[in-house]
Design a protein around this motif. Structure first.
Motif, mmCIF file in Angstrom:
data_model
loop_
_atom_site.group_PDB
_atom_site.id
_atom_site.type_symbol
_atom_site.label_atom_id
_atom_site.label_comp_id
_atom_site.label_asym_id
_atom_site.label_seq_id
_atom_site.Cartn_x
_atom_site.Cartn_y
_atom_site.Cartn_z
ATOM 1 N N PRO A 286 0.796 -1.229 0.000
ATOM 2 C CA PRO A 286 0.000 0.000 0.000
ATOM 3 C C PRO A 286 0.833 1.286 0.000
ATOM 4 C CG PRO A 286 -0.906 -1.569 1.538
ATOM 5 C CD PRO A 286 0.356 -2.177 1.030
ATOM 6 N N LYS B 224 2.356 1.852 -3.288
ATOM 7 C CA LYS B 224 1.313 2.155 -4.279
ATOM 8 C C LYS B 224 0.892 3.618 -4.168
ATOM 9 C CE LYS B 224 -0.663 -1.928 -5.983
ATOM 10 N NZ LYS B 224 0.315 -2.885 -5.460
ATOM 11 N N LEU B 225 0.746 4.105 -2.941
ATOM 12 C CA LEU B 225 0.363 5.514 -2.788
ATOM 13 C C LEU B 225 1.453 6.427 -3.339
ATOM 14 C CD1 LEU B 225 -1.466 5.695 0.656
ATOM 15 C CD2 LEU B 225 -2.391 5.358 -1.620
ATOM 16 N N ILE C 11 1.032 6.621 -7.097
ATOM 17 C CA ILE C 11 -0.357 6.780 -7.528
ATOM 18 C C ILE C 11 -0.490 7.719 -8.729
ATOM 19 C CG2 ILE C 11 -1.057 8.715 -6.044
ATOM 20 C CD1 ILE C 11 -3.514 6.730 -5.361
ATOM 21 N N VAL D 3 -7.715 -7.519 -5.517
ATOM 22 C CA VAL D 3 -8.464 -6.949 -4.384
ATOM 23 C C VAL D 3 -7.494 -6.235 -3.439
ATOM 24 C CG1 VAL D 3 -9.857 -7.515 -2.361
ATOM 25 C CG2 VAL D 3 -10.310 -8.647 -4.529
ATOM 26 N N ALA D 4 -6.371 -6.908 -3.176
ATOM 27 C CA ALA D 4 -5.390 -6.312 -2.266
ATOM 28 C C ALA D 4 -4.712 -5.104 -2.888
ATOM 29 C CB ALA D 4 -4.344 -7.353 -1.884
ATOM 30 N N SER D 5 -4.729 -5.004 -4.231
ATOM 31 C CA SER D 5 -4.055 -3.893 -4.907
ATOM 32 C C SER D 5 -4.909 -2.639 -4.989
ATOM 33 C CB SER D 5 -3.688 -4.292 -6.343
ATOM 34 O OG SER D 5 -2.794 -5.360 -6.349
ATOM 35 N N CYS D 6 -6.191 -2.762 -4.690
ATOM 36 C CA CYS D 6 -7.086 -1.619 -4.927
ATOM 37 C C CYS D 6 -7.000 -0.609 -3.801
ATOM 38 C CB CYS D 6 -8.526 -2.092 -5.078
ATOM 39 S SG CYS D 6 -9.667 -0.711 -5.282
ATOM 40 N N PRO D 7 -6.514 0.603 -4.069
ATOM 41 C CA PRO D 7 -6.415 1.608 -3.007
ATOM 42 C C PRO D 7 -7.780 2.030 -2.474
ATOM 43 C CG PRO D 7 -5.062 2.228 -4.895
ATOM 44 C CD PRO D 7 -5.935 1.096 -5.330
ATOM 45 N N GLY E 34 -10.469 0.163 -2.205
ATOM 46 C CA GLY E 34 -11.285 -0.911 -1.624
ATOM 47 C C GLY E 34 -12.511 -1.190 -2.455
ATOM 48 N N ALA E 35 -12.437 -0.915 -3.765
ATOM 49 C CA ALA E 35 -13.605 -1.103 -4.622
ATOM 50 C C ALA E 35 -13.764 -2.556 -5.051
ATOM 51 C CB ALA E 35 -13.510 -0.218 -5.864
ATOM 52 N N CYS F 81 -14.940 2.628 -7.255
ATOM 53 C CA CYS F 81 -13.708 2.640 -8.069
ATOM 54 C C CYS F 81 -13.385 4.068 -8.459
ATOM 55 C CB CYS F 81 -13.903 1.794 -9.324
ATOM 56 S SG CYS F 81 -12.502 1.869 -10.459
ATOM 57 N N ARG F 82 -12.113 4.437 -8.259
ATOM 58 C CA ARG F 82 -11.690 5.796 -8.619
ATOM 59 C C ARG F 82 -10.731 5.783 -9.802
ATOM 60 N NH1 ARG F 82 -15.555 6.995 -6.592
ATOM 61 N NH2 ARG F 82 -15.941 7.601 -4.450
ATOM 62 N N TRP G 272 -7.695 4.088 -10.136
ATOM 63 C CA TRP G 272 -6.241 4.190 -9.854
ATOM 64 C C TRP G 272 -5.440 3.165 -10.648
ATOM 65 C CZ3 TRP G 272 -5.961 8.697 -8.022
ATOM 66 C CH2 TRP G 272 -6.781 9.163 -6.979
ATOM 67 N N ARG G 273 -6.091 2.093 -11.137
ATOM 68 C CA ARG G 273 -5.526 1.152 -12.114
ATOM 69 C C ARG G 273 -4.491 0.181 -11.568
ATOM 70 N NH1 ARG G 273 -4.638 5.847 -13.137
ATOM 71 N NH2 ARG G 273 -2.397 5.678 -13.477
#
Lengths: 500, 230
Positions: free
Chosen positions: A80, A83-84, A87, A191-195, A197-198, A215-216, A218-219
């Motif tokens: 995480p 990833k941030l 981003i 699922v674990a990659s989604c910032p 939580g979508a 979903c925003r 972030w890809r």
């Protein structure tokens, strides 16, 4: 023990004829709209080949799935915090050219072209820019049936790993089809990659979905999934993926790809597993142990203790019954002939594959005298190198593939002996022993793999709407749940018992 | 006139920002996203997007330091005006240049790459061009005006005025004597704030800060409301 139910699929590759009917029907159902033209929730790859998107198995490039560091699971692309930090730009994401630039044809021109010396032509037109493409250079099935041959096959990461040289002369080479959908993994890295939580796994059937409102864009899921089965819709700027046709499975129907499969290669059923053991199973040290570790999380649906615990967990009788009749449980867990695709990604994928048999490379001498034992070395001499299948299905462990192929060969030999004759007694053969099976099992396998009818191939309990919804409340209140009065929209001025 | 621009206009902007953002979140929730074009083009995006985003984060921190934190704070910890301005001009200048250069790369990419261009809306062009205006003014002020004309002490005019907006007692008269360049920077940025809910800028409110704290795997039961209802 935390029992959950999972809807899973087996694809019997021996029967896949590579017709793409699954892909086309899926496309027409789900991805036939702007922003999704390049997307195939279901695609059929010819192997060896780079697949779709190109080189999706190249984990050095896309950094999909999980990796083990100091005995702990980490997302290969970074956790995480990293990833941030990334981003604003995802360095590992594929671009449209790794998939392909989708196009249509200028069919209008065929109708409207003026009279000319030459026949009018429908030129390809990009569905991204709307401009003509003079020369399409790649498509989702550009390399179908080994088209492109020696230029394209070496792009396959599994081929690059192979020790032995692959013959590319057409009469010597090998190929197989690999239909792929989302794996609906037990340990999904998307699922674990989604910032945001979508992405989530549905509690009741394990289907992995994207919440379109959360979903925003972030890809990180795109390349976080090592199978590259989460896609970016460039029109809505949201991720979309295979949803296992949940509106159909909730109604007890198979997915569209399975329903329309010409070769009837697909099986759908329920398995029960212990969610508490998923992490442990994904964290075993040696990738070659991952297959057995994955098998160990599933629970025997006929075990009274498991049934008791499943009831406690709120899994209803029809789901328990389905788990007991599940073709998936039989093929993947009981007979162990269906294998997970790339277990080394540590996602515990839930679409299983029965590896295909292939023609024997050399002529068997004295074919007329061939005893049953003669089929044992034949398995080692098949066209599709065992190392190749092992690279796909068992983290390079050829002994797993060998055992499955032996079982499949034994099944054929036994059924041939039974129906045609002219073979020696199965009982006296070493084949049974070598394949670790019994004649009863082989006959059960032959039934399910060869002649199983619709109801045997698809054992799908309906969605449990009656379990988790207040249907009386829903009647009339559907879509205004938050606003409707607690007693529901349909009320009577008298008690039900007053009606007599 | 000063009263309108410095006493009324900011509240109009604030109202538009809040009401339109809430409207978009509630009514058009599926349009709330960071509309990336990375799938079409990666090479220039890498340079442009990283320069712009990191630059604007630094610039934001700089604005907090210069506008939100009162001058008295710096005096109390012993930072002299001279020292402050050296830091502000150097830090702000670098951040400003990052933003402007990044934006120009993104703008050129937007109209020169055919795939990106086809999907760029008016709002996308407006956002990038207007950001260049705002950031360009700011960078010019920091790097040129401050070093050639005078190191303008905005911490006694713009800062107190901006903070007074939050107490609903706008000290608009503080702004009337501010140099025109600074006034234009402030006004153009307020126009940008008003545009946020109507453009891709909305994604700034979605920074997924909770991500590191949540469980890696997410399970959801189909009906979220079943337990809260009889």
């Amino acid at each position: 023990m935390r029992i959950k139910a999972q809807v899973a699929m087996v694809m019997h590759l021996d029967k896949c004829i590579g017709c793409h009917t699954c892909s086309v029907t899926c496309k027409n159902t789900w991805t036939n709209r702007p922003g999704m033209e390049y997307v195939w929730y279901n695609n059929v790859e010819t192997r060896p080949g780079p697949g779709y998107p190109k080189e999706w198995e190249n984990t050095d490039r896309y950094k999909g799935g999980w990796t083990l560091r100091n005995g702990k699971l980490h997302l290969r692309a970074g956790g995480p915090v990293s990833k941030l930090a990334n981003i604003f730009y995802n360095p590992n994401m594929a671009t449209i050219d790794d998939f392909y630039e989708p196009w249509t044809y200028d069919f209008e021109h065929l109708h409207k072209a003026p009279k000319k010396e030459n026949l009018p032509v429908a030129r390809p037109k990009s569905m991204i820019t709307g401009k003509f493409i003079d020369k399409p250079e790649w498509g989702s099935n550009w390399d179908d049936d080994l088209a492109g041959g020696s230029e394209i096959v070496p792009m396959d990461p599994n081929v690059q790993k192979l020790q032995e040289h692959i013959a590319m002369e057409y009469e010597k080479t090998f190929m197989m089809y690999l239909p792929r959908i989302c794996e609906h993994c037990l340990n999904p890295s998307c699922v674990a990659s989604c910032p945001s939580g979508a992405l989530y796994k549905r509690d009741e059937d394990g289907i992995v979905l994207v919440d379109q409102e959360a979903c925003r864009g972030w890809r990180f899921c795109m390349n976080g999934c090592p199978y590259h089965k989460v896609y970016y819709n460039w029109n809505t700027h949201k991720a979309e993926k295979c949803n296992f046709c949940y509106p159909r499975t909730e109604a007890g129907l198979p997915t569209v790809c399975s329903e329309t499969c010409v070769g009837r290669i697909r099986y759908i059923g329920v398995v029960l597993y212990d969610a508490d053991r998923v992490k442990e199973a994904a964290s075993v040290e040696d990738p070659k142990d991952l297959y057995e570790a994955q098998l160990s999380v599933f629970l025997d649906p006929n075990d009274p203790e498991v049934i008791e615990k499943a009831r406690e967990a709120g899994i209803n009788e029809s789901w328990i019954k389905s788990a007991q009749d599940s073709p998936i449980y039989k093929m993947a867990m009981k007979w162990k002939i269906a294998l997970p695709l790339h277990p080394e990604y540590r996602t515990l994928p839930m679409v299983w594959y029965v590896p295909p048999l292939s023609p024997i490379m050399n002529h068997i001498t004295n074919e007329q005298d061939l005893s049953m034992d003669g089929y044992i070395p034949a398995v080692d001499d098949m066209r599709i190198p065992m190392e190749y299948l092992a690279s796909l299905l068992s983290a390079d462990d050829t002994s797993v593939i060998r055992r499955v192929l032996l079982k499949m060969a034994a099944m054929r030999v036994h059924m041939r002996a039974k129906t045609v004759g002219g073979m020696d007694e199965m009982k006296t053969s070493k084949l049974l022993q070598e394949a670790g099976t019994t004649m009863e099992e082989l006959e059960d396998m032959a039934r399910l793999l060869g002649v199983a009818k619709y109801n045997e191939r698809f054992v799908i309990p309906t969605g449990r709407r009656e379990m988790d919804d207040n249907l009386h409340y829903r009647q009339g209140a559907c879509s205004i749940e938050g606003l409707a009065p607690a007693e529901g929209m349909v009320t009577y001025p008298y008690e039900r018992s007053d009606l007599g | 006139m000063g009263f309108f621009w410095w006493g009324v206009f900011p509240y109009i902007v604030g109202t538009i920002l809040v009401v339109a953002s809430v409207y978009r979140f509630v009514i058009r929730g599926t349009s709330w996203h960071a509309p990336s074009t990375e799938i079409f083009e990666k090479k220039w995006l890498r340079i442009g997007s990283l320069l712009f985003h990191w630059g604007i984060l630094f610039a934001f921190i700089g604005h907090v330091m210069g506008v939100l934190i009162p001058i008295e704070f710096y005096e109390s910890i012993g930072v002299t005006d001279h020292l402050y301005h050296i830091g502000a001009i150097a830090g702000g200048g670098i951040a400003g240049l990052m933003v402007v250069i990044g934006l120009i790369i993104l703008l050129i990419r937007k109209f020169s790459n055919p795939r990106v261009k086809v999907h760029a809306s008016f709002a996308d062009y407006f956002t990038v061009i207007w950001l260049i205006v705002v950031a360009g003014l700011g960078t010019y002020m920091t790097l040129v005006y401050n070093t050639t004309v005078v190191a303008y002490e905005y911490r006694v005019t713009i800062g107190p005025w901006f903070r007074s907006l939050f107490t609903l007692q706008p000290e608009y008269e503080l702004m009337t004597a501010v140099p025109l360049l600074f006034q234009l920077h402030v006004l153009s940025s307020f126009i940008l704030f008003a545009a946020i809910p109507f453009t891709q800028l909305i994604h700034m409110f979605s920074f997924p800060g909770r991500y590191p704290a949540r469980a890696p795997q997410q399970y959801r039961a189909r009906d979220g409301y079943k337990n809260s209802r009889p």
